[in-house]
Design an enzyme around this catalytic site. Structure first.
Site, PDB file in Angstrom:
ATOM      1  CB  CYS A 100      -0.964  -0.034   1.188  1.00 36.87           C
ATOM      2  SG  CYS A 100      -2.338  -1.124   0.830  1.00 36.87           S
ATOM      3  NE  ARG A 158       0.785  -7.624  -1.970  1.00 34.42           N
ATOM      4  CZ  ARG A 158      -0.536  -7.469  -2.024  1.00 34.42           C
ATOM      5  NH1 ARG A 158      -1.156  -7.183  -3.162  1.00 34.42           N
ATOM      6  NH2 ARG A 158      -1.254  -7.592  -0.929  1.00 34.42           N
TER       7      ARG A 158
HETATM    8  C1  UDX Z   1      -6.299  -4.524  -3.167  1.00 31.58           C
HETATM    9  C2  UDX Z   1      -5.653  -3.321  -3.811  1.00 31.58           C
HETATM   10  O1  UDX Z   1      -4.370  -3.741  -4.296  1.00 31.58           O
HETATM   11  C3  UDX Z   1      -5.448  -2.225  -2.825  1.00 31.58           C
HETATM   12  O2  UDX Z   1      -5.028  -1.053  -3.506  1.00 31.58           O
HETATM   13  C4  UDX Z   1      -6.730  -1.906  -2.154  1.00 31.58           C
HETATM   14  O3  UDX Z   1      -6.474  -0.961  -1.120  1.00 31.58           O
HETATM   15  C5  UDX Z   1      -7.400  -3.129  -1.607  1.00 31.58           C
HETATM   16  O4  UDX Z   1      -7.502  -4.190  -2.553  1.00 31.58           O
HETATM   17  P1  UDX Z   1      -5.196  -6.513  -1.997  1.00 31.58           P
HETATM   18  O5  UDX Z   1      -6.379  -7.087  -1.330  1.00 31.58           O
HETATM   19  O6  UDX Z   1      -3.861  -6.673  -1.378  1.00 31.58           O
HETATM   20  O7  UDX Z   1      -5.379  -4.982  -2.185  1.00 31.58           O
HETATM   21  O8  UDX Z   1      -5.182  -7.091  -3.483  1.00 31.58           O
HETATM   22  P2  UDX Z   1      -4.713  -8.552  -3.878  1.00 31.58           P
HETATM   23  O9  UDX Z   1      -4.148  -9.226  -2.696  1.00 31.58           O
HETATM   24  O10 UDX Z   1      -3.947  -8.388  -5.111  1.00 31.58           O
HETATM   25  O11 UDX Z   1      -6.095  -9.270  -4.176  1.00 31.58           O
HETATM   26  C6  UDX Z   1      -6.803  -8.994  -5.307  1.00 31.58           C
HETATM   27  C7  UDX Z   1      -7.706 -10.206  -5.553  1.00 31.58           C
HETATM   28  O12 UDX Z   1      -8.558  -9.944  -6.657  1.00 31.58           O
HETATM   29  C8  UDX Z   1      -6.925 -11.474  -5.901  1.00 31.58           C
HETATM   30  O13 UDX Z   1      -7.414 -12.520  -5.106  1.00 31.58           O
HETATM   31  C9  UDX Z   1      -7.254 -11.728  -7.379  1.00 31.58           C
HETATM   32  O14 UDX Z   1      -7.312 -13.108  -7.671  1.00 31.58           O
HETATM   33  C10 UDX Z   1      -8.618 -11.083  -7.513  1.00 31.58           C
HETATM   34  N1  UDX Z   1      -8.961 -10.611  -8.844  1.00 31.58           N
HETATM   35  C11 UDX Z   1      -8.080  -9.848  -9.555  1.00 31.58           C
HETATM   36  C12 UDX Z   1     -10.236 -10.909  -9.369  1.00 31.58           C
HETATM   37  O15 UDX Z   1     -11.024 -11.597  -8.743  1.00 31.58           O
HETATM   38  N2  UDX Z   1     -10.586 -10.434 -10.599  1.00 31.58           N
HETATM   39  C13 UDX Z   1      -9.712  -9.685 -11.336  1.00 31.58           C
HETATM   40  O16 UDX Z   1     -10.064  -9.288 -12.452  1.00 31.58           O
HETATM   41  C14 UDX Z   1      -8.421  -9.383 -10.802  1.00 31.58           C
HETATM   42  C1  UDX Z   2      -0.902   0.554   5.714  1.00 31.62           C
HETATM   43  C2  UDX Z   2      -1.779   1.527   6.474  1.00 31.62           C
HETATM   44  O1  UDX Z   2      -1.388   1.541   7.856  1.00 31.62           O
HETATM   45  C3  UDX Z   2      -3.242   1.110   6.363  1.00 31.62           C
HETATM   46  O2  UDX Z   2      -4.062   2.057   7.011  1.00 31.62           O
HETATM   47  C4  UDX Z   2      -3.610   1.026   4.879  1.00 31.62           C
HETATM   48  O3  UDX Z   2      -4.943   0.606   4.729  1.00 31.62           O
HETATM   49  C5  UDX Z   2      -2.704   0.040   4.169  1.00 31.62           C
HETATM   50  O4  UDX Z   2      -1.334   0.434   4.338  1.00 31.62           O
HETATM   51  P1  UDX Z   2       0.164  -1.801   6.066  1.00 31.62           P
HETATM   52  O5  UDX Z   2       0.926  -1.415   4.844  1.00 31.62           O
HETATM   53  O6  UDX Z   2      -0.528  -3.114   6.104  1.00 31.62           O
HETATM   54  O7  UDX Z   2      -0.994  -0.678   6.347  1.00 31.62           O
HETATM   55  O8  UDX Z   2       1.172  -1.806   7.316  1.00 31.62           O
HETATM   56  P2  UDX Z   2       1.685  -0.677   8.326  1.00 31.62           P
HETATM   57  O9  UDX Z   2       1.577  -1.243   9.673  1.00 31.62           O
HETATM   58  O10 UDX Z   2       1.041   0.607   8.053  1.00 31.62           O
HETATM   59  O11 UDX Z   2       3.264  -0.571   7.952  1.00 31.62           O
HETATM   60  C6  UDX Z   2       3.597  -0.149   6.660  1.00 31.62           C
HETATM   61  C7  UDX Z   2       5.116  -0.168   6.570  1.00 31.62           C
HETATM   62  O12 UDX Z   2       5.670   0.883   7.379  1.00 31.62           O
HETATM   63  C8  UDX Z   2       5.763  -1.464   7.044  1.00 31.62           C
HETATM   64  O13 UDX Z   2       6.814  -1.793   6.153  1.00 31.62           O
HETATM   65  C9  UDX Z   2       6.315  -1.103   8.421  1.00 31.62           C
HETATM   66  O14 UDX Z   2       7.475  -1.854   8.708  1.00 31.62           O
HETATM   67  C10 UDX Z   2       6.675   0.366   8.226  1.00 31.62           C
HETATM   68  N1  UDX Z   2       6.645   1.150   9.466  1.00 31.62           N
HETATM   69  C11 UDX Z   2       5.469   1.284  10.144  1.00 31.62           C
HETATM   70  C12 UDX Z   2       7.811   1.781   9.887  1.00 31.62           C
HETATM   71  O15 UDX Z   2       8.865   1.653   9.261  1.00 31.62           O
HETATM   72  N2  UDX Z   2       7.765   2.544  11.015  1.00 31.62           N
HETATM   73  C13 UDX Z   2       6.619   2.700  11.740  1.00 31.62           C
HETATM   74  O16 UDX Z   2       6.637   3.383  12.759  1.00 31.62           O
HETATM   75  C14 UDX Z   2       5.435   2.045  11.294  1.00 31.62           C
END
Ligand code: UDX
Ligand code: UDX
Length: 452
Positions: free
Chosen positions: A282, A349
């Site tokens: 993200c 990722r």
């Molecule tokens: C996704 C987006 O990447 C992120 O920006 C958003 O905030 C939340 O949804 P994520 O859940 O991590 O995050 O995506 P991903 O783990 O890639 O899952 C997407 C799913 O959609 C996969 O299971 C894939 O198989 C499915 N998919 C993808 C479909 O069912 N149809 C499609 O056409 C493409």
């Molecule tokens: C983030 C946002 O927190 C969430 O609200 C959004 O929906 C998706 O993206 P996520 O990426 O799952 O969530 O993890 P997060 O706990 O936010 O950490 C993101 C990255 O920042 C990680 O690589 C973590 O190691 C790093 N991080 C986090 C730091 O380096 N320092 C910190 O103090 C906190």
């Protein structure tokens, strides 16, 4: 209410399972047959603490179904979530082809009734109208080809997610706010009704203020809230990393600095953990997408670009520290503690470990690694040439240095005294300022932190 979630990834599956758990009838659609088969068997294809248990409960209660049949989901639901991936393109902009494919699919199956189509995926600002256009075009195309007429009416709303991987279920039931963007109050009211049990705190833990605030706004502002939130958090981390790099040079301790500034209620203590920076699916994607959107509209987002640059540099910082301590890395053996981008997830990722492995390989060092999830999962992409240990106590054998890459809780309680004995020179680079410096030193390690 009748719900369909399209895309059962880290966000879609958690959303579907949680909504079925609060009483809604949910159909989860995914185009990946393997995943659907796994979910039908009651197993989640992703690692998310607590998800399997909730899934089993919903399946047993008959409140959730998994299928690849989009038509079935579209005609079952009054509210349908688009939660497919929006990965970054090499240019940094979001790849929205999956969102487009799903929107087209919805348009080709819409038949009757009033439907709310929800953008859960993080989509570029202004996409809500774009999704509406795609659905309308798809309906028109279907009718031009003599397909069944569409009596359905629909609105598109934006309902961005703020789930952190590893705590996604907690974040769903204890969110600080629910954001709803759209132009039709009827659609926003339906969404509020959908989330009512959560808003009222029926599933909230002690200490979560309820009712949970609901921000109702226009589509673009809701989409911007998502990007601005992630970009702010990412920038806050790059800020403390910049301070850490200065602390390294002036001999200050960034963990003390973070404590001292975090007590200011305007700053807050969270997301001030200096280290090798942010990764995951993200932050990198959302910050670069916002920078790209700004560029598209002729504005240079200098602050965000700098936050990205600082973050990129952090990963190399641990290798520089290794070089400073060991001089030549060629032929040396480095043990990585942790591989995932953060603890309590299986997500690799844009994990910082990928760049660290690549850089160490480039310098001719041998790399070993242990990760609580990756070591068991067999996941090895990006780990070229890395010996992934399945036993953390073996990791240190023959290593010239350890690098803590991911702050998994269990790394606090490893037997570092025994590990020190099996190393040629017990050196640890604590990439997350996570370990107890005094304890490591007592175990015989030379301890190097990030800004401390
Ligand atoms: C996704 C987006 O990447 C992120 O920006 C958003 O905030 C939340 O949804 P994520 O859940 O991590 O995050 O995506 P991903 O783990 O890639 O899952 C997407 C799913 O959609 C996969 O299971 C894939 O198989 C499915 N998919 C993808 C479909 O069912 N149809 C499609 O056409 C493409
Ligand atoms: C983030 C946002 O927190 C969430 O609200 C959004 O929906 C998706 O993206 P996520 O990426 O799952 O969530 O993890 P997060 O706990 O936010 O950490 C993101 C990255 O920042 C990680 O690589 C973590 O190691 C790093 N991080 C986090 C730091 O380096 N320092 C910190 O103090 C906190």
């Amino acid at each position: 209410m009748r719900v369909c979630v399209i895309g059962t990834g880290y966000v879609g599956l958690v959303t579907g399972v949680c909504l079925s758990n609060i009483g809604h009838d949910v159909i989860c659609v995914d185009n990946n047959e393997e995943k659907v088969k796994t979910m039908k068997a009651g197993r989640s294809p992703i690692y998310e603490p607590g998800l399997d248990e909730l899934m089993e409960k919903s399946i047993a209660a008959g409140k959730i179904e998994f299928t690849t049949d989009l038509a079935k989901g579209v005609n079952h639901a009054e509210i349908m979530f688009i939660a497919v991936g929006t990965p970054p393109l090499p240019t940094g902009e979001s790849d929205t082809r999956y969102v487009e494919a799903v929107a087209r699919g919805i348009g080709s199956h819409l038949m009757s009734g009033y439907k709310v189509i929800v953008n859960k995926s993080t989509v570029p600002i202004g996409s809500g109208d774009w999704v509406r256009g795609i659905v309308l075009d798809s309906i028109k195309e279907r009718q031009e080809q003599g397909g069944p007429p569409c009596e359905a009416e629909f609105d598109v709303v934006s309902n961005p997610e703020f789930l952190r991987e590893g705590s996604a279920i907690f974040d769903t039931f204890n969110t600080d706010r629910i954001v709803l963007g759209g132009s039709n109050p009827k659609a926003l009211d339906m969404m509020e009704q959908l989330y009512k049990p959560i808003i009222d705190g029926e599933y909230a833990e002690e200490g979560t203020p309820t009712p949970i605030p609901v921000v109702k706004t226009d589509l673009s502002s809701a989409e911007m809230i998502k990007y601005a939130a992630n970009s702010f958090l990412a920038t806050k981390i790059s800020f403390i990393n910049e301070v850490a790099n200065i602390c390294d040079r002036v001999g200050a301790d960034v963990t003390q600095v973070a404590k001292g500034i975090g007590l200011d209620s305007r700053i807050g203590p969270k997301f001030l953990q200096a280290g090798i920076g942010w990764g995951g699916s993200c932050f990198p994607k959302d910050v670069s997408a916002l920078v790209h959107t700004a560029d598209d509209y002729g504005y240079e987002a200098q602050l965000l670009k700098s936050a990205v640059d600082v973050n990129k540099r952090q990963r190399g910082m641990v290798v520089e520290k290794l070089q400073h301590e060991l001089k030549i890395l060629k032929g040396k053996t480095i043990g990585l503690l942790g591989l995932t981008f953060k603890p309590n997830t299986d997500d690799m990722r844009d994990a910082p470990s990928l760049n660290i492995v690549e850089e160490l390989n480039r310098l001719g060092a041998k790399v070993k690694a242990y990760d609580p999830i990756v070591s068991q999962s067999g996941l090895r992409d990006g780990m070229r040439g890395t010996l992934v240990e399945t036993d953390p106590d073996r990791l240190a054998d023959g290593c010239d240095a350890l690098v803590l890459v991911t702050d998994w809780e269990q790394f606090k309680s490893l037997d570092y005294a025994a590990m020190a004995k099996s190393m040629t020179q017990p050196l640890v680079i604590d990439g997350r300022n996570f370990l107890d410096r005094e304890a490591l030193q007592a175990a015989g390690f030379r301890y190097v932190g990030m800004g401390r």
